[in-house]
Enzyme design. Structure first.
Site, PDB file in Angstrom:
ATOM      1  N   LYS A  13       0.987  -1.399  -0.178  1.00 50.57           N
ATOM      2  CA  LYS A  13       0.052  -0.065   0.185  1.00 50.57           C
ATOM      3  C   LYS A  13       0.721   1.466   0.002  1.00 50.57           C
ATOM      4  CE  LYS A  13      -2.625  -1.292   3.978  1.00 50.57           C
ATOM      5  NZ  LYS A  13      -2.164  -2.936   4.059  1.00 50.57           N
ATOM      6  N   ARG A  88      -9.840   0.898   9.290  1.00 49.71           N
ATOM      7  CA  ARG A  88      -9.269  -0.885   9.189  1.00 49.71           C
ATOM      8  C   ARG A  88     -10.782  -0.880  10.234  1.00 49.71           C
ATOM      9  NH1 ARG A  88      -3.435  -2.155  10.918  1.00 49.71           N
ATOM     10  NH2 ARG A  88      -2.700  -0.775   9.463  1.00 49.71           N
ATOM     11  N   ARG A 122      11.532  -8.556   5.063  1.00 53.17           N
ATOM     12  CA  ARG A 122      11.922  -7.351   5.016  1.00 53.17           C
ATOM     13  C   ARG A 122      12.528  -7.017   6.101  1.00 53.17           C
ATOM     14  NH1 ARG A 122       6.540  -3.299   5.355  1.00 53.17           N
ATOM     15  NH2 ARG A 122       6.300  -3.959   7.395  1.00 53.17           N
ATOM     16  N   ARG A 155      11.568  -4.977  12.091  1.00 55.28           N
ATOM     17  CA  ARG A 155       9.834  -4.003  12.311  1.00 55.28           C
ATOM     18  C   ARG A 155       9.996  -5.708  13.326  1.00 55.28           C
ATOM     19  NH1 ARG A 155       5.522  -1.775   9.194  1.00 55.28           N
ATOM     20  NH2 ARG A 155       4.479  -2.657  11.065  1.00 55.28           N
ATOM     21  N   ARG A 166      -2.193 -10.900  11.796  1.00 56.00           N
ATOM     22  CA  ARG A 166      -2.547  -9.349  11.108  1.00 56.00           C
ATOM     23  C   ARG A 166      -2.668  -9.693   9.925  1.00 56.00           C
ATOM     24  NH1 ARG A 166       3.266  -6.393   9.551  1.00 56.00           N
ATOM     25  NH2 ARG A 166       2.206  -5.104   9.155  1.00 56.00           N
TER      26      ARG A 166
END
Ligand code: ZN
Length: 217
Positions: A13, A88, A122, A155, A166
């Site tokens: 996104k 959300r 990532r 992260r 998630r």
């Protein structure tokens, strides 16, 4: 163009929003970024937010609405925006409607396996925020940012366990939103990703083409 970008965590996104920002001159509003800033700048509120983020849970409604209202009020009259990572929940969507009108939904359709693969590899630059991937977007030197020499980190919410959590939260709480906007007759522009090494440019170009065709850009 007042748009919401939807898609599971790790769907890209932020990447798509920033490219649309460059090409269309709209503003992008990412609650994720606002939260990360908040964690750095406001120790008290930041600590509350961090607890939620690290557990893969949603940040409380009132906190997000407050943060978002502030941000939207800074956008010049007549300028478009893309909301990335908000709303959300149904509750948030209704609160948003009271603050602004939404013209179009940009939906990123990405399979779960691809998200898990992509997010668990990532890495992010501690200094400039540049994003890398240990599998298909490697830095030249292991653990070091190509752009600024900063150190790369993972992260705390980018591990398979938290990612699955998630995705589950997205499935349960965000997907009903799509139905909600459908019922409100808000138009959708859908972009599908099917492989890990698919470059974003053709997808962005197609998105813009579609937005122009429908007179949103
Ligand atoms: Zn860097």
């Amino acid at each position: 163009m007042k748009a919401i970008m939807f898609g599971p965590p790790g769907a890209g996104k932020g990447t798509y929003a920033s490219r649309l920002k460059q090409k269309l001159g709209v503003e992008t509003i990412a609650t994720g970024d606002i939260f990360r800033e908040l964690i750095k700048e406001d120790p008290e509120l930041g600590r509350k937010v961090r607890d939620y983020v690290e557990k893969g849970l949603l940040v409380p409604h009132e906190v997000v609405v407050e943060v978002l209202k502030q941000r939207l009020s800074k956008i010049p009259e007549g300028k478009g925006f893309i909301l990335d990572g908000y709303p959300r929940t149904l509750e948030q969507a209704k609160a948003l409607e009271a603050v602004t009108k939404i013209d179009v939904i940009l939906l990123l359709d990405v399979p779960d396996w691809l998200i898990i693969e992509r997010l668990s590899s990532r890495r992010i630059c501690r200094n400039c925020g540049a994003v890398y991937n240990t599998r298909f977007l490697k830095p030249k030197v292991d653990g070091v940012c190509d752009k600024c020499g900063g150190s790369l980190y993972q992260r705390s919410d980018d591990n398979p366990e938290v990612i699955k959590k998630r995705l589950q939260v997205y499935e349960e709480q965000t997907k009903p939103l799509l139905k909600y906007f459908e019922e409100k007759k808000v138009p959708f522009v859908v972009s599908k990703t099917t492989s890990l090494d698919q470059p974003p440019e053709p997808i962005v170009d197609k998105m813009i083409e579609e937005l122009k065709r429908r007179k949103f850009a």
